[in-house]
Design a protein around this motif. Structure first.
Motif, PDB file in Angstrom:
ATOM      1  N   ILE A 187       1.002   4.153  -2.958  1.00 48.64           N
ATOM      2  CA  ILE A 187       0.823   5.587  -2.699  1.00 48.64           C
ATOM      3  C   ILE A 187       1.997   6.384  -3.260  1.00 48.64           C
ATOM      4  N   ILE A 224      -5.315   6.983  -4.286  1.00 43.28           N
ATOM      5  CA  ILE A 224      -4.715   7.194  -2.965  1.00 43.28           C
ATOM      6  C   ILE A 224      -5.798   7.201  -1.883  1.00 43.28           C
ATOM      7  N   LYS A 253      -5.503   9.140 -10.051  1.00 43.60           N
ATOM      8  CA  LYS A 253      -4.453   8.800  -9.105  1.00 43.60           C
ATOM      9  C   LYS A 253      -4.795   9.302  -7.694  1.00 43.60           C
ATOM     10  N   GLU A 254      -5.386  10.494  -7.624  1.00 44.66           N
ATOM     11  CA  GLU A 254      -5.804  11.002  -6.325  1.00 44.66           C
ATOM     12  C   GLU A 254      -6.888  10.114  -5.721  1.00 44.66           C
ATOM     13  N   CYS A 265       1.733   6.643  -6.999  1.00 40.48           N
ATOM     14  CA  CYS A 265       0.725   7.636  -7.401  1.00 40.48           C
ATOM     15  C   CYS A 265       1.251   9.057  -7.227  1.00 40.48           C
ATOM     16  N   LEU A 266       1.988   9.303  -6.146  1.00 35.53           N
ATOM     17  CA  LEU A 266       2.550  10.629  -5.918  1.00 35.53           C
ATOM     18  C   LEU A 266       3.553  10.990  -7.010  1.00 35.53           C
ATOM     19  N   LEU A 316       1.709  14.587  -0.071  1.00 31.93           N
ATOM     20  CA  LEU A 316       0.371  14.000  -0.064  1.00 31.93           C
ATOM     21  C   LEU A 316      -0.701  15.047   0.147  1.00 31.93           C
ATOM     22  N   GLN A 323       0.832  -1.204   0.000  1.00 33.62           N
ATOM     23  CA  GLN A 323       0.000   0.000   0.000  1.00 33.62           C
ATOM     24  C   GLN A 323       0.865   1.252   0.000  1.00 33.62           C
TER      25      GLN A 323
END
Length: 217
Positions: A160, A192, A188-189, A163-164, A216, A156
């Motif tokens: 994240i 997350i 992507k947001e 994605c960032l 984030l 996980q």
């Protein structure tokens, strides 16, 4: 007699310091005047830019400091204008933009873009610093307990971070990336958010203490 000698020595040192300071000021003024005589156009442009830099640094309450994007635009424009003055001023020692306008324009745009990247990088490094809560002596034990419970917290965390990286591109400004790839960024947001929604309290605590919160939020 001793105190009188000490006072006399102190006055002499003070007088010498004032002479050195005066000499430095006079030298700086003469050098500035010489530069204006030799290259008045270039010096006028550089002096104006230096004055704008002084205003930028001195007045932190101004609107240009209200957001990092505003400061980034200031540094980008500052670098472009400074390079433009050196490239196109008629009395500049490196005014090759007069004979090669395309090369001078490209150099000015490149200088602005490099400044933009450098400022974004410095800001990214600053907000990516982990807090003191990130890792402690029981961090590895907490990870092992979560893994024993069958919670894929490392996967996980990797999702994240991936994605960032997709949201915060290295070479593309966030504003332009959000404008061009708005649907991809929003997906992507949402990914997350879904990862956090799938976690229980223990996994959320671990992710919060290990993820780069500045990026984030």
């Amino acid at each position: 007699a001793t105190s009188h000698t000490y006072q006399l020595g102190f006055n002499m040192d003070r007088f010498a310091a004032m002479i050195v300071l005066l000499g430095g000021v006079v030298s700086a003024v003469l050098m500035l005047v010489t530069c204006f005589v030799v290259a008045p156009v270039t010096c006028s442009c550089v002096f104006s830019l230096v004055y704008s830099l002084y205003l930028f640094v001195a007045y932190e309450e101004s609107g240009v400091h209200h957001a990092q994007e505003f400061e980034n635009r200031f540094w980008t424009i500052f670098a472009m204008l400074f390079c433009t003055a050196l490239m196109f001023a008629s009395d500049s020692p490196i005014a090759f933009g007069l004979t090669n306008p395309a090369g001078g324009l490209f150099t000015a745009l490149l200088a602005g873009y490099l400044m933009h990247l450098w400022d974004r990088y410095q800001h990214r490094v600053a907000i990516s610093r982990q807090t003191s809560l990130r890792r402690n002596q029981s961090g590895s034990q907490s990870l092992l307990r979560l893994q024993d419970l069958g919670i894929p917290v490392e996967d996980q965390l990797d999702r994240i971070n991936d994605c960032l990286k997709e949201i915060d591109q290295l070479l593309i400004p966030s504003t332009i990336n959000n404008f061009i790839n708005i649907r991809y960024v929003m997906s992507k947001e949402r990914e997350i958010i879904n990862i956090f929604q799938e976690c229980d309290a223990r996994a959320v605590n671990y992710l919060i203490s290990h993820v780069k919160l500045g990026l984030l939020f």
